[in-house]
Design a protein around this motif. Sequence first.
Motif, mmCIF file in Angstrom:
data_model
loop_
_atom_site.group_PDB
_atom_site.id
_atom_site.type_symbol
_atom_site.label_atom_id
_atom_site.label_comp_id
_atom_site.label_asym_id
_atom_site.label_seq_id
_atom_site.Cartn_x
_atom_site.Cartn_y
_atom_site.Cartn_z
ATOM 1 N N THR A 5 45.401 8.130 14.119
ATOM 2 C CA THR A 5 44.980 7.294 12.995
ATOM 3 C C THR A 5 44.046 8.071 12.081
ATOM 4 O O THR A 5 43.115 8.715 12.559
ATOM 5 C CB THR A 5 44.226 6.044 13.497
ATOM 6 N N LEU A 6 44.294 7.983 10.798
ATOM 7 C CA LEU A 6 43.396 8.508 9.770
ATOM 8 C C LEU A 6 43.175 7.393 8.764
ATOM 9 O O LEU A 6 44.137 6.860 8.205
ATOM 10 C CB LEU A 6 44.009 9.723 9.065
ATOM 11 N N ILE A 7 41.910 7.030 8.577
ATOM 12 C CA ILE A 7 41.578 5.988 7.608
ATOM 13 C C ILE A 7 40.355 6.437 6.820
ATOM 14 O O ILE A 7 39.363 6.875 7.402
ATOM 15 C CB ILE A 7 41.260 4.632 8.291
ATOM 16 N N VAL A 8 40.444 6.318 5.512
ATOM 17 C CA VAL A 8 39.292 6.497 4.631
ATOM 18 C C VAL A 8 39.135 5.188 3.870
ATOM 19 O O VAL A 8 40.102 4.654 3.321
ATOM 20 C CB VAL A 8 39.488 7.688 3.663
ATOM 21 N N SER A 9 37.923 4.677 3.863
ATOM 22 C CA SER A 9 37.647 3.423 3.173
ATOM 23 C C SER A 9 38.103 3.514 1.718
ATOM 24 O O SER A 9 37.949 4.546 1.068
ATOM 25 C CB SER A 9 36.141 3.146 3.220
ATOM 26 N N GLU A 10 38.651 2.424 1.219
ATOM 27 C CA GLU A 10 39.104 2.400 -0.179
ATOM 28 C C GLU A 10 37.987 2.817 -1.130
ATOM 29 O O GLU A 10 38.225 3.517 -2.110
ATOM 30 C CB GLU A 10 39.621 1.009 -0.552
ATOM 31 N N LEU A 39 37.395 13.336 1.692
ATOM 32 C CA LEU A 39 36.999 13.055 3.072
ATOM 33 C C LEU A 39 38.128 13.312 4.058
ATOM 34 O O LEU A 39 37.883 13.833 5.157
ATOM 35 C CB LEU A 39 36.494 11.619 3.214
ATOM 36 N N ALA A 40 39.341 12.951 3.714
ATOM 37 C CA ALA A 40 40.466 13.193 4.626
ATOM 38 C C ALA A 40 40.621 14.687 4.887
ATOM 39 O O ALA A 40 40.825 15.118 6.024
ATOM 40 C CB ALA A 40 41.753 12.598 4.060
ATOM 41 N N ARG A 41 40.494 15.478 3.862
ATOM 42 C CA ARG A 41 40.587 16.939 4.006
ATOM 43 C C ARG A 41 39.459 17.463 4.915
ATOM 44 O O ARG A 41 39.681 18.329 5.750
ATOM 45 C CB ARG A 41 40.537 17.589 2.631
ATOM 46 N N HIS A 51 49.587 9.866 2.421
ATOM 47 C CA HIS A 51 49.361 10.886 3.450
ATOM 48 C C HIS A 51 50.308 12.077 3.355
ATOM 49 O O HIS A 51 49.908 13.212 3.643
ATOM 50 C CB HIS A 51 49.463 10.227 4.824
ATOM 51 N N LEU A 52 51.546 11.846 2.979
ATOM 52 C CA LEU A 52 52.539 12.928 2.981
ATOM 53 C C LEU A 52 52.152 14.127 2.117
ATOM 54 O O LEU A 52 52.287 15.269 2.570
ATOM 55 C CB LEU A 52 53.916 12.384 2.579
ATOM 56 N N LEU A 67 49.195 15.256 1.364
ATOM 57 C CA LEU A 67 48.076 15.962 1.996
ATOM 58 C C LEU A 67 48.543 16.799 3.178
ATOM 59 O O LEU A 67 48.173 17.970 3.287
ATOM 60 C CB LEU A 67 46.996 14.970 2.445
ATOM 61 N N ILE A 68 49.357 16.229 4.039
ATOM 62 C CA ILE A 68 49.772 17.020 5.203
ATOM 63 C C ILE A 68 50.676 18.180 4.781
ATOM 64 O O ILE A 68 50.651 19.230 5.414
ATOM 65 C CB ILE A 68 50.376 16.153 6.338
ATOM 66 N N ALA A 69 51.417 18.017 3.702
ATOM 67 C CA ALA A 69 52.203 19.150 3.188
ATOM 68 C C ALA A 69 51.266 20.247 2.689
ATOM 69 O O ALA A 69 51.476 21.432 2.993
ATOM 70 C CB ALA A 69 53.133 18.683 2.073
ATOM 71 N N GLN A 70 50.225 19.875 1.949
ATOM 72 C CA GLN A 70 49.255 20.858 1.452
ATOM 73 C C GLN A 70 48.537 21.571 2.588
ATOM 74 O O GLN A 70 48.177 22.738 2.458
ATOM 75 C CB GLN A 70 48.215 20.181 0.552
ATOM 76 N N LEU A 71 48.341 20.873 3.696
ATOM 77 C CA LEU A 71 47.633 21.452 4.836
ATOM 78 C C LEU A 71 48.540 22.310 5.721
ATOM 79 O O LEU A 71 48.081 22.874 6.710
ATOM 80 C CB LEU A 71 46.974 20.347 5.670
ATOM 81 N N GLY A 72 49.815 22.390 5.388
ATOM 82 C CA GLY A 72 50.723 23.274 6.113
ATOM 83 C C GLY A 72 51.435 22.669 7.299
ATOM 84 O O GLY A 72 51.982 23.398 8.132
ATOM 85 N N PHE A 73 51.471 21.357 7.398
ATOM 86 C CA PHE A 73 52.243 20.724 8.467
ATOM 87 C C PHE A 73 53.727 20.894 8.183
ATOM 88 O O PHE A 73 54.156 20.860 7.030
ATOM 89 C CB PHE A 73 51.920 19.226 8.562
#
Length: 180
Positions: A104-109, A116-118, A148-149, A151-157
């Motif tokens: 789970t990854l959650i950042v408050s609206e 913060l997610a990064r 989310h998609l 971000l995870i692409a940018q992070l190299g997943f």
Amino acid sequence: MSVTLTVHDTLADAPDPVRADVWALVCEADDAFWPPLRARTPEQGLSVGAGEVLDDEPDAYWASIQSHALITAEEGGRVLGMMSVARDKRLDALDLTASAYLSTLIVSESARGRGLARQLYARLFDLARSWSEAPNVATRTWSTNAAHLPLIAQLGFEERLRLKDDRGVGIDTVYFLKPL
């Protein structure tokens, strides 16, 4: 004010004020997930059947992540973001054991758009490296998760498996892996 990242061995071991803030985040974000968190159970995992009766709150999901490591992003004594992470998680769908599985990854609206997610991911990568000699991080999400998609692409997943229509017509479950 600066953000502090804190790691707790398990969600169950986190201090009560942190647990209360994380519970509030889980409830706030419930409908942002597909299926909603209140439709998930430890026994069934994802539950998206037609006519599915949802719980009032995500109690079963909350119970299922109590043993996970918890990473929080806090500011001014308030949790603004969180990750629940299972260590050494066996992923039968991928035929591997991930040293870190992001559940789970959650950042408050109110705190979105601040990176913060990064930051949470950077801390997760450090933890995974300390947990294993051959570290990797796995996660799964749904194919229409526009938040989310990218971000995870940018992070190299790397996408490792796609289960077509697993979460409903036109909504696939997608597994990702990042070797570190």
